[in-house]
Enzyme design. Structure first.
Site, PDB file in Angstrom:
ATOM      1  N   THR A 106       0.873  -1.188  -0.082  1.00  0.00           N
ATOM      2  CA  THR A 106       0.059  -0.053   0.018  1.00  0.00           C
ATOM      3  C   THR A 106       0.827   1.235  -0.005  1.00  0.00           C
ATOM      4  O   THR A 106       1.577   1.621   0.941  1.00  0.00           O
ATOM      5  CB  THR A 106      -0.863  -0.019   1.358  1.00  0.00           C
ATOM      6  OG1 THR A 106      -1.532  -1.174   1.286  1.00  0.00           O
ATOM      7  CG2 THR A 106      -1.778   1.125   1.180  1.00  0.00           C
ATOM      8  N   LYS A 181      -7.539   1.918  -3.073  1.00  0.00           N
ATOM      9  CA  LYS A 181      -7.361   1.482  -1.764  1.00  0.00           C
ATOM     10  C   LYS A 181      -7.492   2.858  -0.967  1.00  0.00           C
ATOM     11  O   LYS A 181      -7.983   2.533   0.174  1.00  0.00           O
ATOM     12  CB  LYS A 181      -5.747   0.813  -1.776  1.00  0.00           C
ATOM     13  CG  LYS A 181      -5.333   0.612  -0.714  1.00  0.00           C
ATOM     14  CD  LYS A 181      -5.605  -0.612  -0.162  1.00  0.00           C
ATOM     15  CE  LYS A 181      -4.895  -0.935   1.312  1.00  0.00           C
ATOM     16  NZ  LYS A 181      -5.588  -2.084   1.827  1.00  0.00           N
TER      17      LYS A 181
END
Ligand code: NAD
Length: 310
Positions: A106, A181
């Protein structure tokens, strides 16, 4: 001699095994790399930590030799700067022609776009493919991937991604997986604040919190966060609150994801005032309690000085 002939017979006509270089064997990376091995990929695990390498069969320190052999290079690293470093020092120097690059970490949208641009300049395809599902999803092969990159790269990555996850959602060009995300996790962070604040208010007014939970779970306040991260010990048996706030999802990771959402808000120009408040609150909380589940923030909220009448 006999043995050699029978091995040649066994392997004749089979396509060579895809070699995967998997960089970052931490909480998420190790179980993901194990799944790839179980699915028949020839996986070389790499990590900078000797302790981590000791826990993964055949793992090596990241090296030009190991990266150069890989058909697919997967990164699962803490932050954008780590991924950028690995790309600068290794991938850009020695990745073989036609290698497919998949970053599952991420990281911020801008770094993801920048890495894909460098890869394209070298004639390599790259996907940003961050995940949702946590360590349990990684262990069970039940992750969801949010993917950015070309249709061609997604098609090539399909066997690799489907060995590690159940859901693969393609959002568009480079960086769009990280954009999805960041936006998704900002919703989770703001919802977490709303759930905790609602329970703090209900508690302050002396409500029965089991009953209050039952109300919310069956009414408009229902959410994944409510059902899985209810902050009151004993109300939801397997929530972190009922287990001394062991994560779960550590507050430092929540703070990191919310800061990434703020970086995305800055570069896209979209104001996100509630996301900004949640990012600030979780970042402060993570300074002292970063390894606890994020729902432990409830105890801080309840301990704030009493509100004065206007
Ligand atoms: P982690 O800290 O457990 O693992 C990261 C690993 O990378 C460590 O083993 C570390 O030694 C290694 N590493 C760091 N720099 C390196 C380098 N330059 N070269 C090689 N190895 C290096 O982190 P994690 O929990 O596995 O998370 C990985 C990524 O997945 C993060 O971006 C995180 O935000 C994301 N993520 C985590 C979760 C979760 O619940 N843990 C859920 C979804 C997404």
């Amino acid at each position: 001699m006999h043995l050699l002939i029978s091995v040649q017979r066994l392997t004749a006509g089979r396509p060579p095994m895809t070699k995967v270089g998997f960089i970052g064997l931490g909480t998420m990376g190790a179980p993901m790399a194990h799944l790839l091995r179980s699915a028949g990929f020839d996986v070389t695990g790499m990590d900078i930590s000797a302790d981590i390498r000791a826990g993964f069969d055949g793992a090596v320190a990241p090296s030009e030799e190991a990266v150069a052999q890989a058909d697919v290079i997967v990164t699962m690293l803490p932050e954008g700067r780590h991924v950028a470093q690995v790309h600068e020092n290794l991938v850009r120097k020695v990745a073989k022609a036609g290698a497919l690059l998949i970053d599952c970490s991420t990281i911020d949208v801008d770094t993801a776009r920048d890495l894909a641009k460098h890869a394209a300049a070298q004639g390599l395809e790259m996907l940003d493919a961050p995940v949702s599902g946590g360590p349990a999803g990684a262990a069970e092969g039940a992750l969801s991937f949010m993917v950015g990159g070309s249709d061609d790269a997604i098609a090539r990555a399909q066997p690799v991604l489907s060995a590690m996850g159940r859901k693969i959602m393609h959002f568009g060009g480079p960086g769009s997986g990280q954009a999805a995300k960041a936006s998704h996790n900002m919703i989770c962070g703001i919802t977490a604040m709303a759930v905790m604040e609602g329970f703090a208010l209900a508690d302050a007014m002396g409500l029965d919190l089991d009953k209050f939970y039952a109300l919310c779970a069956g009414a408009a306040a229902q959410s994944w966060t409510l059902e899985n991260r209810c902050p009151i010990p004993g109300v939801v048996a397997d929530a972190p609150a009922s287990n001394s706030f062991d994560p779960g999802f550590a507050a430092r990771l929540m703070a990191k994801d919310l800061r990434l959402a703020q970086a995305a808000a800055d570069s896209s120009g979209q104001p996100t005032p509630f996301g900004a408040k949640a990012a600030k609150a979780f970042t402060l909380f993570a300074e002292t309690s970063g390894d606890r589940d994020f729902s432990a923030f409830y105890t801080t909220l309840r301990a704030l000085p009493e509100r004065k009448q206007d």
